[in-house]
Design a protein around this motif. Structure first.
Motif, PDB file in Angstrom:
ATOM      1  N   THR A 131       0.817  -1.214   0.000  1.00 30.26           N
ATOM      2  CA  THR A 131       0.000   0.000   0.000  1.00 30.26           C
ATOM      3  C   THR A 131       0.852   1.266   0.000  1.00 30.26           C
ATOM      4  N   ARG A 178      -0.354   9.648  -3.720  1.00 32.13           N
ATOM      5  CA  ARG A 178      -1.327  10.662  -3.299  1.00 32.13           C
ATOM      6  C   ARG A 178      -0.724  11.606  -2.267  1.00 32.13           C
ATOM      7  N   THR A 222      -6.963   2.478   1.857  1.00 25.32           N
ATOM      8  CA  THR A 222      -6.093   2.830   0.731  1.00 25.32           C
ATOM      9  C   THR A 222      -6.914   3.031  -0.542  1.00 25.32           C
ATOM     10  N   ILE A 223      -7.872   2.154  -0.778  1.00 22.82           N
ATOM     11  CA  ILE A 223      -8.730   2.268  -1.964  1.00 22.82           C
ATOM     12  C   ILE A 223      -9.548   3.559  -1.907  1.00 22.82           C
ATOM     13  N   LEU A 224     -10.052   3.900  -0.719  1.00 24.20           N
ATOM     14  CA  LEU A 224     -10.811   5.144  -0.559  1.00 24.20           C
ATOM     15  C   LEU A 224      -9.932   6.353  -0.853  1.00 24.20           C
ATOM     16  N   MET A 238      -7.259   6.396  -2.782  1.00 29.48           N
ATOM     17  CA  MET A 238      -6.964   6.404  -4.210  1.00 29.48           C
ATOM     18  C   MET A 238      -8.120   6.986  -5.010  1.00 29.48           C
ATOM     19  N   ARG A 239      -9.349   6.715  -4.566  1.00 31.58           N
ATOM     20  CA  ARG A 239     -10.511   7.230  -5.291  1.00 31.58           C
ATOM     21  C   ARG A 239     -10.786   8.704  -4.998  1.00 31.58           C
ATOM     22  N   ALA A 240     -10.502   9.119  -3.781  1.00 30.84           N
ATOM     23  CA  ALA A 240     -10.897  10.469  -3.355  1.00 30.84           C
ATOM     24  C   ALA A 240      -9.856  11.534  -3.643  1.00 30.84           C
ATOM     25  N   ARG A 289      -3.560  12.460  -7.853  1.00 28.92           N
ATOM     26  CA  ARG A 289      -2.136  12.182  -7.706  1.00 28.92           C
ATOM     27  C   ARG A 289      -1.429  13.394  -7.125  1.00 28.92           C
TER      28      ARG A 289
END
Length: 201
Positions: A108, A115, A179-181, A183-185, A188
């Motif tokens: 992760t 981010r 981590t997925i949240l 990456m979506r929110a 970069r």
């Protein structure tokens, strides 16, 4: 509030715990002294509790401590089971499970770094898992001797180990969900920095 201080009592305790990793492995594998190795684990467990407590009581929370303490915990979570597996005190399957969890958690890091985040906040379930595992391995090590008391300690150690493994794997699921949240929110880091730069043209 976390500061940039380095020379603090909690950080010193974390560094001593770091030295304790090598001392534990030396006592267990080279000197073949499980009793002294057990003493090192018990002192390390106490200092792990003490550094967080002292950081709050003395107002010595620091950014270094926030990174160093969990890093030392992870090192213990690798070195202790591997050392005990090499010594034949525990089988390899729980060790491989722990190592696989660490590799999956490490994966992760690059995603969060993209981010602009160095690490996610520590979860209490992860702390509970670490506590259970830090209880499990000393108990199993103490149970490697013969006798009724040793048998009881060995059984208690395995109970803590199975509990800790379950919590450890569940905390991995939660870290990956966070981590997925992220990456979506979040965009970069490079794109966000570019947006924050004033347009001088």
């Amino acid at each position: 509030m976390a500061t940039d201080r380095i020379l603090t009592i909690p950080n010193l305790l974390s560094l001593l715990r770091l030295v304790g990793v090598g001392l534990f492995l030396w006592l267990l594998l080279d000197v073949d002294s499980p009793g002294w190795a057990l003493a090192v684990l018990m002192l390390s467990g106490f200092s792990d509790w003490a550094d967080g407590k002292l950081a709050r009581l003395l107002g010595q929370s620091s950014r270094l401590g926030a990174l160093l303490d969990p890093a030392v915990d992870r090192l213990y979570m690798v070195a202790i089971p591997v050392g005990m597996a090499v010594a034949g005190t525990v089988p390899w399957w729980p060790v491989i499970t722990l190592l696989a969890r660490e590799v999956a958690l490490f994966a992760t890091g690059p995603l969060l770094a993209s981010r602009g985040i160095t690490a996610l906040p520590t979860l209490y379930i992860g702390k509970a898992a670490t506590f259970a595992l830090m209880c499990a391995f000393p108990l199993i090590l103490a149970g490697s001797y013969s006798g009724v008391v040793a048998s009881v300690l060995h059984a208690g150690g395995w109970a803590f180990l199975l509990w800790g493994l379950g919590l450890y794997l569940w905390s991995l699921v939660l870290y990956w969900a966070q981590t997925i949240l992220v990456m979506r929110a979040m965009p970069r880091a490079s794109a966000r920095d570019a947006d924050a730069t004033p347009d001088t043209q």
